[in-house]
Write a protein that holds these residues in place. Structure first.
Motif, mmCIF file in Angstrom:
data_model
loop_
_atom_site.group_PDB
_atom_site.id
_atom_site.type_symbol
_atom_site.label_atom_id
_atom_site.label_comp_id
_atom_site.label_asym_id
_atom_site.label_seq_id
_atom_site.Cartn_x
_atom_site.Cartn_y
_atom_site.Cartn_z
ATOM 1 N N PRO A 1 0.839 -1.203 0.000
ATOM 2 C CA PRO A 1 0.000 0.000 0.000
ATOM 3 C C PRO A 1 0.871 1.249 0.000
ATOM 4 N N VAL A 2 0.372 2.330 -0.595
ATOM 5 C CA VAL A 2 1.101 3.590 -0.564
ATOM 6 C C VAL A 2 0.855 4.269 0.776
ATOM 7 N N GLN B 1 1.271 9.907 -0.210
ATOM 8 C CA GLN B 1 1.269 9.545 -1.620
ATOM 9 C C GLN B 1 -0.147 9.476 -2.172
ATOM 10 N N ARG B 2 -1.076 8.980 -1.378
ATOM 11 C CA ARG B 2 -2.470 8.928 -1.845
ATOM 12 C C ARG B 2 -3.039 10.329 -2.005
ATOM 13 N N SER C 1 -1.760 11.805 -5.175
ATOM 14 C CA SER C 1 -2.461 11.225 -6.315
ATOM 15 C C SER C 1 -3.806 11.909 -6.523
ATOM 16 N N ASN D 1 -4.657 3.069 -9.187
ATOM 17 C CA ASN D 1 -5.007 4.461 -8.903
ATOM 18 C C ASN D 1 -6.014 4.510 -7.760
ATOM 19 N N GLY D 2 -6.221 5.726 -7.238
ATOM 20 C CA GLY D 2 -7.165 5.888 -6.136
ATOM 21 C C GLY D 2 -6.799 5.024 -4.953
ATOM 22 N N ARG D 3 -7.802 4.375 -4.382
ATOM 23 C CA ARG D 3 -7.545 3.504 -3.237
ATOM 24 C C ARG D 3 -6.795 2.240 -3.615
ATOM 25 N N LEU E 1 -4.092 2.329 -5.510
ATOM 26 C CA LEU E 1 -2.710 2.693 -5.814
ATOM 27 C C LEU E 1 -1.757 1.895 -4.927
ATOM 28 N N ARG E 2 -0.766 1.289 -5.535
ATOM 29 C CA ARG E 2 0.191 0.467 -4.799
ATOM 30 C C ARG E 2 1.604 0.849 -5.214
ATOM 31 N N SER F 1 6.117 3.629 5.716
ATOM 32 C CA SER F 1 4.707 3.649 5.336
ATOM 33 C C SER F 1 3.911 2.650 6.167
#
Length: 447
Positions: free
Chosen positions: A15-16, A20-21, A24, A74-76, A78-79, A185
């Motif tokens: 997970p980011v 970072q989220r 994005s 992308n969004g939730r 995003l990794r 993170s």
């Protein structure tokens, strides 16, 4: 070993981070391409060993896992995917044939800053520009997902040492990296859950109850033909005032930041007549000693609230601001974007409409030969906020810089605002025991 050391060794999708989220989301809604690019520059005067530079760059990327992290989804969803170290390609450009090679090099640097990075492939894009036979410019453009200002300073230090060590065949002498970014993170996810999240949220909700972002005078008009979409105004704060402000900070057992923020709050009060002043500021967010030498996007945005009393000595405003900043530092793990909706009032709905920063320098970090490059153009290219006020040391003085949206703020007014900041700074330096409101006396005002 950090909390995710075993995971890093397996090179799997992770997970980011919260930051970072949020980046994005900013990219998705604002569409400001340059807002998600960062750069580190080095001007190399004298003989260049390109082979040694390539080896040093490869070692730098091996040292900091963030620089070899790709991003998928992308969004939730995003990794981040941390790849194993491998040789790093260094692109080259030659501008020696241009009539003005230095200008051509700067244009190439600006182009690199504006050009997006495909973070799904690689978060970095290194480039070596040949300006003259014995003059080169190294440009490391990075996606903001993997770096921040603190990290940029580390990268400059590390690459200089790695390059020098490669030339000399010696040890680089660099300190060990504690946690890699993906490990931090994981720690952050634990901190921002359960009791930790409740504690941080409760503090910020109490601190910001009833707060609102100051409403500065705005205009509603598009930039004229040939005008840049943003206004930039830069003025120096003289050496004598700079020394006096530093002395004031030492006497009040604080840093220069609360002193300079106090000046900013006074000026906002003068413009808006608000006594309750709240502004946004970026914090390094490196409370854990394990990340002192780690590269990544750690920075967080916090809201700093000042209750201003015009009749109290200006020194008292500095003391109150110091307390505010110290408390924010103790609770910096929670960015304001994670607070419940409606926590703070703003005309536009954005709490970062007015930001204040004290940065390390408006000059690029030391290059491989110890010289420096003007980094102002890079700051202009990466504008991110509607109204960003920056103060930075430069030699024996400070530089005050305002970057603001030309569609919302008049250029002449912006120039008066910066001049007013310098005037209030002069007044505070001259007599911090005067009532704060007196620093805004008519003869010192620019309106």
């Amino acid at each position: 070993m950090g909390p995710g050391s075993a995971i890093l060794a397996d090179v799997v999708e992770l997970p980011v981070s919260v930051g970072q989220r949020l980046l994005s989301l900013m990219d998705h809604y604002l569409g400001e391409e340059s807002a998600l690019n960062e750069q580190v520059l080095w001007r190399i005067e004298g003989q260049l060993d390109a082979g040694a530079l390539r080896v040093a760059l490869t070692k730098l990327v091996a040292r900091h896992a963030a620089l070899r992290t790709a991003f998928v989804g992308n969004g939730r969803r995003l990794r981040q995917v941390v790849h194993e170290p491998s040789p790093v390609a260094l692109a080259e450009a030659d501008v020696t044939g241009h009539a003005d090679p230095d200008t051509a090099a700067r244009e190439r640097v600006s182009e690199e800053m504006r050009r997006t990075i495909d973070a799904a492939t690689s978060p970095i894009r290194p480039l070596l520009i040949r300006i003259a036979p014995a003059t080169h410019l190294f440009v490391l453009t990075m996606h903001h997902f993997v770096t921040d200002d603190w990290s940029n300073g580390l990268l400059s230090r590390d690459l200089r040492r790695l390059y020098a060590a490669e030339l000399a065949g010696a040890d680089d002498g660099l300190p060990a990296v504690g946690w890699q970014y993906a490990e931090w993170s994981e720690w952050q996810r634990e901190r921002l859950s359960g009791a930790g999240l409740r504690e941080l949220t409760e503090y910020w909700r109490h601190q910001l109850d009833g707060a609102r972002i100051p409403e500065l005078p705005e205009r509603a008009s598009a930039p004229g033909e040939g005008e840049q979409p943003w206004v930039s105004v830069e003025l120096p704060i003289g050496p004598e005032t700079t020394r006096a402000l530093r002395d004031l900070a030492r006497r009040e057992r604080t840093t220069l930041f609360p002193v300079l923020l106090s000046v900013f709050s006074l000026l906002l009060h003068d413009e808006t007549r608000q006594r309750d002043i709240t502004v946004a500021s970026l914090f390094a967010n490196r409370g854990s000693p394990q990340v002192a030498d780690s590269v990544g996007f750690f920075v967080t945005m916090l809201l700093l609230r000042t209750d201003l009393d015009r009749d109290s000595p200006a020194r008292e405003l500095v003391r109150a601001t110091r307390k505010t900043v110290l408390a924010a530092l103790r609770h910096q793990e929670l960015p304001y974007q994670l607070l419940p909706p409606g926590t703070i009032s703003s005309r536009t709905g954005r709490a970062d409409d007015i930001t204040f920063q004290l940065v390390g320098s408006l000059k690029a970090r030391e290059d491989l030969s110890g010289a420096e490059i003007d980094d102002m153009e890079g700051m202009l290219e990466r504008r991110r906020f509607a109204f960003e006020f920056v103060v930075a040391p430069h030699e024996d003085r400070l530089i005050a810089l305002l970057l603001c949206d030309r569609q919302r703020f008049d250029a002449d007014w912006a120039a008066r605002f910066v001049a007013g900041y310098v005037a209030v700074a002069d007044a505070l330096a001259a007599d911090p025991d005067r009532p704060a409101g007196d620093l805004l006396a008519p003869q010192r005002r620019t309106t």
